[in-house]
Design a protein around this motif. Structure first.
Motif, PDB file in Angstrom:
ATOM      1  N   THR A 146       0.829  -1.206   0.000  1.00 20.69           N
ATOM      2  CA  THR A 146       0.000   0.000   0.000  1.00 20.69           C
ATOM      3  C   THR A 146       0.866   1.260   0.000  1.00 20.69           C
ATOM      4  O   THR A 146       0.493   2.272  -0.587  1.00 20.69           O
TER       5      THR A 146
ATOM      6  N   TYR B 161      -5.587   5.112  -8.483  1.00 17.23           N
ATOM      7  CA  TYR B 161      -5.419   3.895  -7.697  1.00 17.23           C
ATOM      8  C   TYR B 161      -5.390   2.627  -8.552  1.00 17.23           C
ATOM      9  O   TYR B 161      -4.460   1.813  -8.456  1.00 17.23           O
TER      10      TYR B 161
ATOM     11  N   VAL C   2      -4.464  -4.225   0.439  1.00 17.40           N
ATOM     12  CA  VAL C   2      -5.077  -2.920   0.173  1.00 17.40           C
ATOM     13  C   VAL C   2      -6.231  -2.592   1.119  1.00 17.40           C
ATOM     14  O   VAL C   2      -6.531  -1.423   1.354  1.00 17.40           O
TER      15      VAL C   2
END
Lengths: 428, 428
Positions: free
Chosen positions: B162, B176, B197
């Protein structure tokens, strides 16, 4: 388990912090060690002096032997500083089987071997986490956290005073003398700042880190030292323009079995994690063959951070007492020390020259580098149009120190080079 | 001392790294522990599989009991991952008096209490430095380096995937989904990236750090978790404009005896040391009452960094074997766990609203905050003139979660609020 009795040598800033933590965290310390920890005696110079901590009068003493020879005392915490007397007391206490926790970097850098040998002989612990980088547990990290790895580089911002000064110079474009004066007024620098600003304090800490990181007995005399008193506003300004911050770095390096240790103002690339360590903070960057890049950041000094490290060492001694294993977790250097020669020490370099303002100068200058096989990363002419001198900034690729010395020596003899204004190692 | 025999459960990436370090650093490990360390057996799924490390055929086995029941083996290194089978093997090995080193965060977060209880019963060591933040010795730091201090806050970037995604989104202004795809191609994200995530991986690590830092048995279910899949380009752009970077932070806090633990995307002030931790690097920021601010930075995963931590644990077990003190350096939680209520959890907040573009809206919005006693640090109207929606960004002063929930609930019912686009905790 019976209460563990601690004797303090000294009740200055750090000693006061130790008393505060031991008293304030009684219950936690008991839960963690299974033993109550009690400050039984404190050596002070003047019992009648007013203090900003309340200590019962019969705990204070002006006689060091009340601590050192006291059969009730298990652990001696040395926070008086200085070298000769502290060393004498420590050795006498070890002779009597007392364990030692100390914050004394000067003593450990100069006489660590002798003290640790005596401790091994007597089966005693000597812990000194607080001697380097105050509140950062860097000694534990090197000795235990990276025990499995081969550390090849340690770079430390290990002196808060100089980092404060350089940060201020960088942030405010201020001159060294002005910032030093301000640091003295704020209590961040001593009235005689030599030990800090000339890099001697950092050199002592690097002696300790080098010994532990490389498993070899590094001596203070092995460390080449240069301080920050010659760092100018111009150096910092030009550095910033090229993407560097000037930091006083302790650098310990190892290739194969050869090591080098130095303290010097260094141009650190702004993207490097050390470049953004500002003010009185400390940080130690450790590179290990297996782990790669790591960095440990925190307060480098101060009453409570330093006391945190001392009391963590106290906890370790008490845990060892409980297990009956004192004096057996020492980590003696097992490698022969081999120092690098100038030919083996390589780095990038930043050089600022004042030169004659005429045609062909640059060719002459670059010719000197070529002759000594130093290749260049970049050359910047006239970085400051307001400056009446013709200036050249050169950044080299990795070059060994022997070649660099020859280059600089040759510049000194050249008419077109009016002055070698600055030479910095470059990192990052 | 006789050679110490180690059995490995698993020979994937990390297991391979362990073999490399143990074999490559033979002499150093011997010097540091006084014992030779030998990999005696390795459990693999398929002995015939081609590997990028050469291991003698009789060391490999497909039968777990060759490791677990092997009387020659002193220490079992569990690097197979997963939960149920790994737990079973670990408990069986402990039953036979074998010490354990593991990198298994899932297992330690879910069943750490049970495993550590069994280890205590059997007088065995269970070390798990590699389970959190790969190459950073953060567990040692919490347990030993800060044993003397009262830790009140731990903030960690403890998931490399992440952090890689958020760093890329920040540096390149990318979306993203695009960055996730790229991370998957580069092997930084799994084909099913949910665990990373959505913050579950980070939550497991924070369970471990919270337990050790606060000396209380934190459960995974105590951690409130929010992942990064809803973080937009706009959030990052607006954050940067206001001086923040979006980071997925694990945050463990303690006031008095009450704790809270969460994982959530957070706006981190750019001047905070966590804000400049980029890419797959990890960092853990620890605030202690006495020590103040510290941070520990390094690689969070990977074959060699993780193996460094495992072998450092191996060295610790071997040193304990030599001293005969295994199973006695465990640090059992001694505090009752008391979780904070929403009223007790406070932070600054960043809120992005889409609102009706007409007079008086701002007054209505700010009125809601006032009503719930949430005071505001700044209000920014129409941050992006290209956006057809009327937008408002609000940064609050410290506000408790109960009040914030009421504020947001009220916004949901208001006609002039078209959408609550984003809500972030703010740190630094």
């Amino acid at each position: 388990m019976k209460p563990i009795r601690v004797g303090l040598l000294g009740l200055g800033t750090v000693g006061t912090g130790v008393v505060r933590i031991v008293e304030g965290h009684q219950q936690d310390l008991l839960s963690q060690t299974g033993a109550a920890i009690e400050i039984a005696k404190i050596l002070v110079q003047d019992k009648s002096k007013a203090r900003n901590i309340s200590v019962s009068a019969d705990v204070l003493t002006e006689n060091p032997w009340d601590v050192i020879e006291n059969p009730e005392i298990d652990i001696v915490v040395e926070v008086m500083g200085g070298i000769d007397l502290a060393k004498k007391y420590m050795l006498e206490a070890l002779d009597r089987g007392k364990h030692i926790v100390t914050a004394n970097k000067d003593l450990m850098a100069l006489h660590g071997q002798e003290i640790l040998a005596k401790a091994a002989e007597k089966g005693c612990d000597v812990f000194y986490e607080a001697s380097v980088a105050g509140g950062i547990p860097i000694i534990r990290t090197l000795v235990e956290g990276f025990s499995s790895d081969r550390i090849t580089k340690i770079m430390g911002i290990v002196n808060g005073t100089t980092n404060y000064i350089l940060s201020k110079m960088s942030q405010e474009g201020a001159a060294y003398d002005d910032v030093l004066k301000e640091a003295q007024q704020l209590g961040y620098a001593e009235s005689d700042p030599t030990s800090d600003v000339e890099g001697f304090d950092a050199a002592r800490k690097m002696t300790i880190l080098g010994t532990l990181g490389f498993h070899a007995n590094v001596s203070l005399s092995d460390v080449t030292v240069k301080g920050i008193s010659q760092v100018t506003k111009e150096d910092i300004t030009y550095g910033k323009r090229l993407g560097y911050e000037v930091k006083l770095l302790g650098i310990a390096e190892r290739n194969d079995e050869h090591i080098s240790i130095s303290v010097q103002p260094t141009m650190v690339k702004t993207s490097h994690p050390l470049a953004s360590v500002n003010g009185v903070y400390n940080a130690v960057y450790v590179y290990g063959e297996a782990v790669g890049e790591t960095m440990f950041y925190g307060p480098g000094a101060g009453e409570m951070p330093t006391a945190t490290s001392i009391v963590a060492d106290l906890v370790a001694v008490v845990r060892n007492l409980k297990l009956g294993i004192n004096g057996q977790r020492g980590f003696a250097p097992y490698k022969e020390k081999k120092l690098k020669t100038d030919e083996q020490i390589a780095s990038k370099n930043f050089i600022l020259l004042h030169v004659a303002d005429k045609a062909g100068v640059l060719a002459q200058i670059t010719q000197v580098f070529a002759q000594h096989e130093v290749s260049l990363e970049s050359v910047l002419q006239h970085p400051n149009s307001l400056n009446p001198n013709a200036e050249i900034i050169i950044i080299t690729h990795d070059a060994n120190q022997a070649s660099m010395k020859k280059v600089l020596h040759q510049f000194e003899a050249m008419d077109v080079v009016h002055a070698i204004k600055s030479v910095y190692r470059v990192e990052g």
